[in-house]
Design an enzyme around this catalytic site. Structure first.
Site, PDB file in Angstrom:
ATOM      1  N   GLU A   1      32.554  47.751  35.371  1.00  0.00           N
ATOM      2  CA  GLU A   1      31.529  47.411  36.366  1.00  0.00           C
ATOM      3  C   GLU A   1      30.938  46.032  36.098  1.00  0.00           C
ATOM      4  OE1 GLU A   1      30.363  51.893  37.677  1.00  0.00           O
ATOM      5  OE2 GLU A   1      28.908  50.801  36.466  1.00  0.00           O
TER       6      GLU A   1
ATOM      7  N   CYS B   1      38.048  49.303  39.613  1.00  0.00           N
ATOM      8  CA  CYS B   1      38.309  50.702  39.265  1.00  0.00           C
ATOM      9  C   CYS B   1      39.355  50.809  38.149  1.00  0.00           C
ATOM     10  CB  CYS B   1      38.855  51.465  40.463  1.00  0.00           C
ATOM     11  SG  CYS B   1      37.811  51.469  41.904  1.00  0.00           S
TER      12      CYS B   1
ATOM     13  N   GLU C   1      42.063  52.602  38.031  1.00  0.00           N
ATOM     14  CA  GLU C   1      43.458  52.559  38.488  1.00  0.00           C
ATOM     15  C   GLU C   1      43.955  51.129  38.600  1.00  0.00           C
ATOM     16  OE1 GLU C   1      40.877  54.218  39.741  1.00  0.00           O
ATOM     17  OE2 GLU C   1      41.517  55.713  41.221  1.00  0.00           O
TER      18      GLU C   1
ATOM     19  N   CYS D   1      42.215  51.272  45.683  1.00  0.00           N
ATOM     20  CA  CYS D   1      43.226  51.612  44.678  1.00  0.00           C
ATOM     21  C   CYS D   1      44.474  52.201  45.327  1.00  0.00           C
ATOM     22  CB  CYS D   1      42.643  52.580  43.657  1.00  0.00           C
ATOM     23  SG  CYS D   1      41.432  51.772  42.591  1.00  0.00           S
TER      24      CYS D   1
HETATM   25 ZN   LIG Z   1      39.386  52.615  43.162  1.00  0.00          ZN
END
Ligand SMILES: [Zn+2]
Length: 264
Positions: free
Chosen positions: A178, A187, A189, A223
């Site tokens: 973050e 994220c 992924e 993602c």
């Molecule tokens: Zn994501």
């Protein structure tokens, strides 16, 4: 009402032998067995068995079994099983299962051979996964523990099995990262995906994803698009619990009719 199995119509009076399945234990319940699956246990409920899945337990209910899923349990209900889903429970319901659900229970209907044209999932228990898939699941859980998620406090881990042009396969993992500017957040992924791509492993085969605080969480739209770039047919393992249920998708199912490299 039988206190042991929560079945209002059951007559399990007198001396009833109840199998308490405790943390770390697995149990296969057969004809006449009454079980109480406690946190951290897994029960396979076969024909003629009945029981309760308590908070933190997981299991599979087969044809001829009856069960109650309490809040915090995850149960895969196969064809011919009969269940009660209490508020806060999660049921993956196959075609032909009979689920009575309270408001607040989460019911996931599995696409079945008999229900065509449904973009759907296949459900496995952790034990049914291949050794490689289990390894990916373990990687995803492990990496989620070091997620940099100071704003959302929502740790996510991902592990991708990817292949390079020489046909070599390698696992890449990642967690969410973050940022104080929020929009700079990436994220798990995509962290794993970009590491794989950077290293020349550009064909994704299997992706395991775990939301540590909200098991069952699925990849976000960004993602899905990134995974689609490198593995339209890749398997996505959406993990519900450490030792239990995994919902299996393909990227294509998660992002139907997608825009990709072939579109240009
Ligand atoms: Zn994501």
């Amino acid at each position: 009402m039988c206190k042991n199995c929560n079945d209002p119509s059951a007559k399990h009076k007198g001396k009833v032998k109840v199998r308490f399945v405790r943390r770390g234990q697995g149990f296969t319940a057969g004809e006449g067995d009454i079980f109480r699956a406690q946190a951290g246990s897994t029960v396979l409920a076969k024909n003629g068995s009945t029981g309760v899945f308590l908070n933190g337990s997981t299991g599979t209910a087969y044809e001829g079994s009856t069960f109650t899923a309490e809040a915090g349990s995850v149960v895969h209900a196969k064809y011919g099983s009969i269940g009660r889903a209490r508020k806060g429970s999660t049921i993956i319901a196959n075609y032909g299962s009979h689920i009575e659900d309270e408001a607040g229970a989460k019911i996931i209907r599995r696409a079945d051979e008999e229900e065509h044209a449904v973009a759907g999932s296949l459900v496995s228990s952790y034990a049914e996964l291949s050794a490689m898939e289990r390894s990916l699941v373990d990687h995803a859980w492990a990496i989620s523990k070091t997620a940099y998620c100071r704003y959302s406090n929502f740790p996510v881990g991902a592990a991708i099995l990817a292949e390079n042009e020489a046909g070599e396969k390698r696992i890449f993992d990642g967690h969410n990262i973050e940022n104080a500017s929020y929009g700079g957040t990436v994220c798990a992924e995509r962290v794993a995906a970009f590491d794989a791509v950077k290293n020349g492993f550009r064909k994704f085969l299997i992706v395991a994803v775990v939301c540590a605080k909200c098991p069952g969480g699925s990849p976000c739209g960004f993602c899905r698009q990134v995974l689609r770039e490198f593995g339209l047919n890749a398997t996505v393992l959406n993990i519900f619990n450490t030792e239990s249920t995994v919902v299996r998708w393909t990227v294509d199912q998660l992002l139907p009719d997608s825009f990709g490299p072939d579109s240009l």
